[in-house]
Design a protein around this motif. Structure first.
Motif, PDB file in Angstrom:
ATOM      1  N   SER A  41     -31.554   5.911   1.454  1.00  0.00           N
ATOM      2  CA  SER A  41     -31.470   7.206   0.781  1.00  0.00           C
ATOM      3  C   SER A  41     -30.600   7.057  -0.455  1.00  0.00           C
ATOM      4  O   SER A  41     -30.175   5.955  -0.793  1.00  0.00           O
ATOM      5  CB  SER A  41     -30.855   8.240   1.725  1.00  0.00           C
ATOM      6  N   GLU A  42     -30.336   8.192  -1.121  1.00  0.00           N
ATOM      7  CA  GLU A  42     -29.495   8.145  -2.322  1.00  0.00           C
ATOM      8  C   GLU A  42     -28.078   7.661  -1.996  1.00  0.00           C
ATOM      9  O   GLU A  42     -27.348   7.229  -2.875  1.00  0.00           O
ATOM     10  CB  GLU A  42     -29.438   9.534  -2.974  1.00  0.00           C
ATOM     11  N   GLY A  95     -35.647  11.339 -15.816  1.00  0.00           N
ATOM     12  CA  GLY A  95     -35.848  12.028 -14.541  1.00  0.00           C
ATOM     13  C   GLY A  95     -37.274  12.434 -14.244  1.00  0.00           C
ATOM     14  O   GLY A  95     -37.506  13.459 -13.620  1.00  0.00           O
ATOM     15  N   ARG A  97     -39.354  10.632 -12.377  1.00  0.00           N
ATOM     16  CA  ARG A  97     -39.576  10.237 -10.981  1.00  0.00           C
ATOM     17  C   ARG A  97     -40.890   9.515 -10.752  1.00  0.00           C
ATOM     18  O   ARG A  97     -41.379   9.436  -9.640  1.00  0.00           O
ATOM     19  CB  ARG A  97     -39.447  11.436 -10.032  1.00  0.00           C
ATOM     20  N   TYR A  98     -41.462   8.979 -11.831  1.00  0.00           N
ATOM     21  CA  TYR A  98     -42.683   8.198 -11.678  1.00  0.00           C
ATOM     22  C   TYR A  98     -42.386   6.941 -10.863  1.00  0.00           C
ATOM     23  O   TYR A  98     -43.240   6.460 -10.121  1.00  0.00           O
ATOM     24  CB  TYR A  98     -43.223   7.844 -13.071  1.00  0.00           C
ATOM     25  N   LEU A 100     -40.465   6.709  -8.270  1.00  0.00           N
ATOM     26  CA  LEU A 100     -40.541   7.056  -6.843  1.00  0.00           C
ATOM     27  C   LEU A 100     -42.000   7.110  -6.390  1.00  0.00           C
ATOM     28  O   LEU A 100     -42.348   6.664  -5.294  1.00  0.00           O
ATOM     29  CB  LEU A 100     -39.897   8.429  -6.571  1.00  0.00           C
ATOM     30  N   VAL A 101     -42.835   7.674  -7.266  1.00  0.00           N
ATOM     31  CA  VAL A 101     -44.257   7.799  -6.931  1.00  0.00           C
ATOM     32  C   VAL A 101     -44.895   6.411  -6.833  1.00  0.00           C
ATOM     33  O   VAL A 101     -45.691   6.135  -5.937  1.00  0.00           O
ATOM     34  CB  VAL A 101     -44.994   8.646  -8.001  1.00  0.00           C
ATOM     35  N   CYS A 103     -43.560   3.179  -6.504  1.00  0.00           N
ATOM     36  CA  CYS A 103     -43.049   2.050  -5.717  1.00  0.00           C
ATOM     37  C   CYS A 103     -43.842   1.854  -4.419  1.00  0.00           C
ATOM     38  O   CYS A 103     -43.923   2.754  -3.592  1.00  0.00           O
ATOM     39  CB  CYS A 103     -41.577   2.248  -5.382  1.00  0.00           C
ATOM     40  N   ASP A 106     -41.554   2.317  -1.423  1.00  0.00           N
ATOM     41  CA  ASP A 106     -40.820   3.590  -1.375  1.00  0.00           C
ATOM     42  C   ASP A 106     -39.313   3.397  -1.466  1.00  0.00           C
ATOM     43  O   ASP A 106     -38.553   3.989  -0.690  1.00  0.00           O
ATOM     44  CB  ASP A 106     -41.160   4.360  -0.084  1.00  0.00           C
ATOM     45  N   LYS A 109     -34.716   6.217  -4.721  1.00  0.00           N
ATOM     46  CA  LYS A 109     -34.400   7.533  -4.140  1.00  0.00           C
ATOM     47  C   LYS A 109     -33.782   8.389  -5.230  1.00  0.00           C
ATOM     48  O   LYS A 109     -33.197   7.875  -6.188  1.00  0.00           O
ATOM     49  CB  LYS A 109     -33.417   7.379  -2.978  1.00  0.00           C
ATOM     50  N   TYR A 110     -33.882   9.689  -5.064  1.00  0.00           N
ATOM     51  CA  TYR A 110     -33.442  10.596  -6.101  1.00  0.00           C
ATOM     52  C   TYR A 110     -32.312  11.479  -5.599  1.00  0.00           C
ATOM     53  O   TYR A 110     -32.283  11.848  -4.428  1.00  0.00           O
ATOM     54  CB  TYR A 110     -34.624  11.468  -6.540  1.00  0.00           C
ATOM     55  N   TRP A 112     -31.524  14.594  -5.263  1.00  0.00           N
ATOM     56  CA  TRP A 112     -32.167  15.907  -5.354  1.00  0.00           C
ATOM     57  C   TRP A 112     -31.172  17.052  -5.463  1.00  0.00           C
ATOM     58  O   TRP A 112     -31.451  18.067  -6.088  1.00  0.00           O
ATOM     59  CB  TRP A 112     -33.087  16.134  -4.151  1.00  0.00           C
ATOM     60  N   SER A 113     -30.010  16.910  -4.842  1.00  0.00           N
ATOM     61  CA  SER A 113     -29.083  18.035  -4.836  1.00  0.00           C
ATOM     62  C   SER A 113     -28.151  18.040  -6.043  1.00  0.00           C
ATOM     63  O   SER A 113     -27.377  18.968  -6.222  1.00  0.00           O
ATOM     64  CB  SER A 113     -28.266  18.029  -3.543  1.00  0.00           C
ATOM     65  N   PRO A 117     -29.286  14.569 -11.857  1.00  0.00           N
ATOM     66  CA  PRO A 117     -29.731  13.635 -10.829  1.00  0.00           C
ATOM     67  C   PRO A 117     -30.116  12.252 -11.372  1.00  0.00           C
ATOM     68  O   PRO A 117     -30.746  12.139 -12.417  1.00  0.00           O
ATOM     69  CB  PRO A 117     -30.964  14.331 -10.242  1.00  0.00           C
ATOM     70  N   LEU A 118     -29.718  11.225 -10.628  1.00  0.00           N
ATOM     71  CA  LEU A 118     -30.062   9.855 -10.998  1.00  0.00           C
ATOM     72  C   LEU A 118     -30.962   9.246  -9.931  1.00  0.00           C
ATOM     73  O   LEU A 118     -31.010   9.722  -8.803  1.00  0.00           O
ATOM     74  CB  LEU A 118     -28.794   8.998 -11.123  1.00  0.00           C
TER      75      LEU A 118
ATOM     76  N   GLY B  33     -33.280  20.079  -6.060  1.00  0.00           N
ATOM     77  CA  GLY B  33     -33.294  20.217  -4.609  1.00  0.00           C
ATOM     78  C   GLY B  33     -33.276  21.672  -4.170  1.00  0.00           C
ATOM     79  O   GLY B  33     -33.967  22.057  -3.230  1.00  0.00           O
ATOM     80  N   ASP B  40     -37.762  12.677  -1.504  1.00  0.00           N
ATOM     81  CA  ASP B  40     -38.047  11.273  -1.796  1.00  0.00           C
ATOM     82  C   ASP B  40     -39.455  10.907  -1.339  1.00  0.00           C
ATOM     83  O   ASP B  40     -40.111  10.068  -1.937  1.00  0.00           O
ATOM     84  CB  ASP B  40     -37.027  10.364  -1.105  1.00  0.00           C
ATOM     85  N   PRO B  43     -42.200  13.208  -4.371  1.00  0.00           N
ATOM     86  CA  PRO B  43     -41.408  13.467  -5.579  1.00  0.00           C
ATOM     87  C   PRO B  43     -42.096  14.318  -6.651  1.00  0.00           C
ATOM     88  O   PRO B  43     -41.418  14.815  -7.541  1.00  0.00           O
ATOM     89  CB  PRO B  43     -41.115  12.072  -6.125  1.00  0.00           C
ATOM     90  N   TRP B  44     -43.427  14.441  -6.603  1.00  0.00           N
ATOM     91  CA  TRP B  44     -44.121  15.266  -7.587  1.00  0.00           C
ATOM     92  C   TRP B  44     -44.829  16.407  -6.878  1.00  0.00           C
ATOM     93  O   TRP B  44     -45.602  16.179  -5.961  1.00  0.00           O
ATOM     94  CB  TRP B  44     -45.185  14.459  -8.343  1.00  0.00           C
ATOM     95  N   GLY B 104     -35.598  15.635 -14.545  1.00  0.00           N
ATOM     96  CA  GLY B 104     -34.207  15.686 -14.111  1.00  0.00           C
ATOM     97  C   GLY B 104     -33.270  15.913 -15.284  1.00  0.00           C
ATOM     98  O   GLY B 104     -32.258  16.608 -15.170  1.00  0.00           O
ATOM     99  N   LYS B 189     -51.483   4.449  -1.872  1.00  0.00           N
ATOM    100  CA  LYS B 189     -50.910   5.754  -1.526  1.00  0.00           C
ATOM    101  C   LYS B 189     -51.921   6.887  -1.636  1.00  0.00           C
ATOM    102  O   LYS B 189     -51.913   7.791  -0.811  1.00  0.00           O
ATOM    103  CB  LYS B 189     -49.711   6.071  -2.440  1.00  0.00           C
TER     104      LYS B 189
END
Lengths: 266, 390
Positions: A41-42, A95, A97-98, A100-101, A103, A106, A109-110, A112-113, A117-118, B33, B40, B43-44, B104, B189
């Motif tokens: 996770s992050e 940001g 998040r491509y 994450l899509v 990999c 998987d 990790k992002y 989210w909170s 965000p990194l 979030g 995770d 993500p989209w 982000g 995927k």
């Protein structure tokens, strides 16, 4: 010479020293709650998964030879270094998040909170590798289940271990050919798809960026041929209308000339 | 005295905007979030699947008609170029707004312009959005100049019009197809009903179908709510083109499924197969069957219905690729949080409102103002009935 990490699950005793060392190196807090988490996770870049019958399987970034994350990143925030690690430049990241899509493992990790965000993931301790040191997880491993070395040498070592103990391993080295090869190699006594990996068909043998490149490499053709074709069609159709318009105005002249005397009479 | 009248739709609009403003506040102060059901594993979500993929798709009428009129000299479509261009321009502006929510670091949206990675489809997407929005703004600008009676800039735009149109068509071709290429990186995927190396081609061909369907749809909408509508003959002519493009797309789609031995997934009764069937019924089977009936093609009302169906069908297609097709692998079901939905609804509502305002204050449906073009493009004079012939 590119570096790699070899993880031999048959030597792993699940002591979680690698998890702790990883958290320390990456300045992440590590407590009982984090330790109990079975997913990366992050806040946890590597995890030792507990499997039935006292078996274990680590999960960490595989550091692909041709990483999907680096290929899809529109701002080149993810890059493959020549030493082997795939690293992330947070000052470039926008940001999307491509990564994450894209990999296949998987891994990214992002946060989210977070308001800013990194993307977070294992960096194969790239600073340490540059200095010629082993990764922190290799350093911390008391049994030699995780070791760092040159990829060629570790691949040979993995093959040797399977050959010397054919009954003790599944005859497959995770990372040898998956998505075109990775800088993390793994050995296991149980099939990888029963230890948290996807079925092998998901990874395939070739690098995934080849799929997108097939489409992207056609852009120059679309642009150059498109300009010629559209420009040409415009020129041809427009010429047709110019001629038609010229003929019309000729007619118009004639008809007004013809109409003049008639108009004069009335 | 000049207070706008309180009508039902204005109240709805105000409520949508208030909800959208609240969601925006949460997004800015608490992050993704708190605003979304993204994770995770997934993500989209809808901001990419609907706002970006569908937004760009619905803008396809712009380049389709610009090409038809200015490149192929199909003069009969000239009266509908402006509404289509307006839709395209608004579509792209709204896509950019949606991206500002989804990224982000929205203030780094310009990064791809200086931090290059030509191997990335997203890099191509970023450039296409930037360049095509600029081209659209330039293509649209004459309407504003006309309104303000600025002759000089009008002339300048007119001189560069053809290269501009060609650039617009090429950028659209690249952008429409690249949104399909985005998913080429995830063969393991995306569900086999949708993953194919043909994704970019299918995205492009369906964009043309949507370009036509949206034009018919807008004409119907304009007639209902704004009192403008297209010439019936144009709509009927468009329906023929729509039929041909839909058949072309349908053959392409099923040829591809057959070649990849993926047809079995369509009838296995799974969640994916049901949404796949909804998609192909609305984009292929039902509209083709209906458009094949001459009586349907001759009725603007029926055509409005068919084009609405095609638009919804292709929206399902894009959402299937972005969401349905990715859920199986992710192992989670994604449904947008209300704040996610409210941002999307607010963006769409704003689009409708701006469209309405633009038709009110700009010469969108006025064709008389194009007379100055007539002097420069002889084609326009040809199209007009010549008095001597009458």
């Amino acid at each position: 010479m590119s570096k790699a990490v070899l993880y031999d699950a048959t030597l792993c005793i699940g002591c979680l020293e690698c998890e702790r060392a990883c958290a320390r190196y990456n300045s992440l807090s590590y407590d009982d709650a984090v330790s109990a988490e079975q997913q990366t996770s992050e806040r946890k870049f590597t995890v030792v998964r507990s499997l039935p019958d006292d078996k274990y399987m680590r999960k960490l970034c595989m550091h692909c030879a041709d990483p999907s994350c680096a290929s899809v990143c529109p701002v080149a925030a993810m890059t493959k270094t020549k030493e082997g690690p795939v690293v992330y430049d947070e000052t470039r990241c926008m940001g999307c998040r491509y990564c994450l899509v894209a990999c296949p493992f998987d891994v990214p990790k992002y946060q989210w909170s977070a308001v800013l965000p990194l993307v977070r993931k294992c960096t194969m301790c790239s600073d340490r590798l540059k200095k010629g040191l082993a990764t922190s997880c290799s350093d911390a491993c008391p049994t030699g289940a995780t070791i760092t070395g040159d990829r060629d040498a570790l691949l040979a070592e993995a093959k040797k271990r399977i050959a010397e103990n054919p009954g003790g391993y599944v005859h497959h080295i995770m990372g040898e050919t998956e998505v075109g090869g990775t800088s993390v190699l793994m050995l296991s006594a149980i099939p990888f798809d029963k230890a948290g990996f996807r079925p092998n068909s998901v990874y395939g043998k070739g690098p995934l960026p080849a799929n997108t490149w097939k489409a992207l490499s056609k852009i120059p053709d679309v642009v150059s041929l498109g300009f010629v074709a559209l420009g040409g069609i415009w020129w041809i159709t427009n010429r047709r209308h110019e001629v038609a318009a010229a003929e019309l105005s000729e007619k118009k002249k004639k008809s007004t000339e013809a109409a003049k005397p008639a108009g004069g009479e009335s | 005295m000049n207070m706008p009248k309180i009508t039902f739709w204005r109240v709805v609009f105000a409520l949508i905007m208030i909800a959208g403003a609240y969601a925006t506040f949460v997004r800015i102060t608490q992050g993704l979030g708190a605003t979304t059901n993204l994770s995770d594993e997934f993500p989209w979500g809808i901001w990419i699947g609907f706002d970006v993929l569908c937004g760009v798709m619905l803008a396809a009428g712009g380049f389709t008609l610009m090409a038809a009129v200015h490149i192929f000299n199909a003069e009969r479509f000239r009266p509908i170029v402006r509404p289509a261009l307006l839709t395209a321009f608004l579509g792209y502006l709204l896509v950019v707004v949606a991206l500002m929510f989804d990224l982000g670091f929205p203030w780094r949206i310009w990064h791809p312009l200086i931090m290059w990675n030509p191997r990335s489809v997203m890099f191509e997407v970023g450039w296409c959005v930037t360049l095509y929005t600029t081209v659209l703004a330039l293509e649209f600008s004459p309407l504003v100049f006309e309104r303000l009676r600025l002759e000089r800039p009008l002339k300048i735009i007119h001189t560069i019009q053809i290269p501009l149109v060609i650039m617009g068509v090429i950028l659209s071709t690249l952008h429409q197809s690249s949104l399909g290429s985005l998913y080429l990186i995830v063969p393991g995927k995306l569900h086999p009903l949708w993953y194919t190396s043909m994704l970019p081609v299918l995205f492009f061909v369906s964009a043309i179908a949507i370009g036509i369907a949206m034009t018919i749809f807008e004409s119907g909408m304009s007639e209902k709510h704004l009192g403008h509508s297209l010439d019936k003959a144009i709509v009927i002519y468009l329906s023929r083109i729509l039929l041909v493009v839909l058949i072309f797309h349908g053959v392409l789609r099923f040829r591809d499924l057959y070649k990849r031995h993926a047809l079995g997934f369509a009838v296995d009764g799974s969640y994916e197969s049901i949404l796949f069937l909804a998609e192909v019924l609305l984009t292929i089977f039902i509209p083709i069957a209906l458009l094949a009936i001459p009586r349907v093609r001759l009725s603007p009302r029926a055509l409005f219905g068919v084009s609405t169906m095609v638009v919804i069908g292709f929206m399902i297609n894009r959402l299937n690729i972005a969401i349905t097709g990715m859920e199986g692998y992710a192992g989670v079901r994604y449904f947008p949080k209300w704040t996610e939905l409210s941002v999307t609804v607010a963006i769409v509502a704003a689009g409708f409102a701006i469209f309405g305002l633009a038709t009110k204050y700009l010469p969108i449906f006025e064709h008389g103002t194009e007379s100055h073009e007539a002097t420069e493009t002889p084609a326009a004079t040809v199209a007009k009935p010549y008095p001597a012939q009458a």
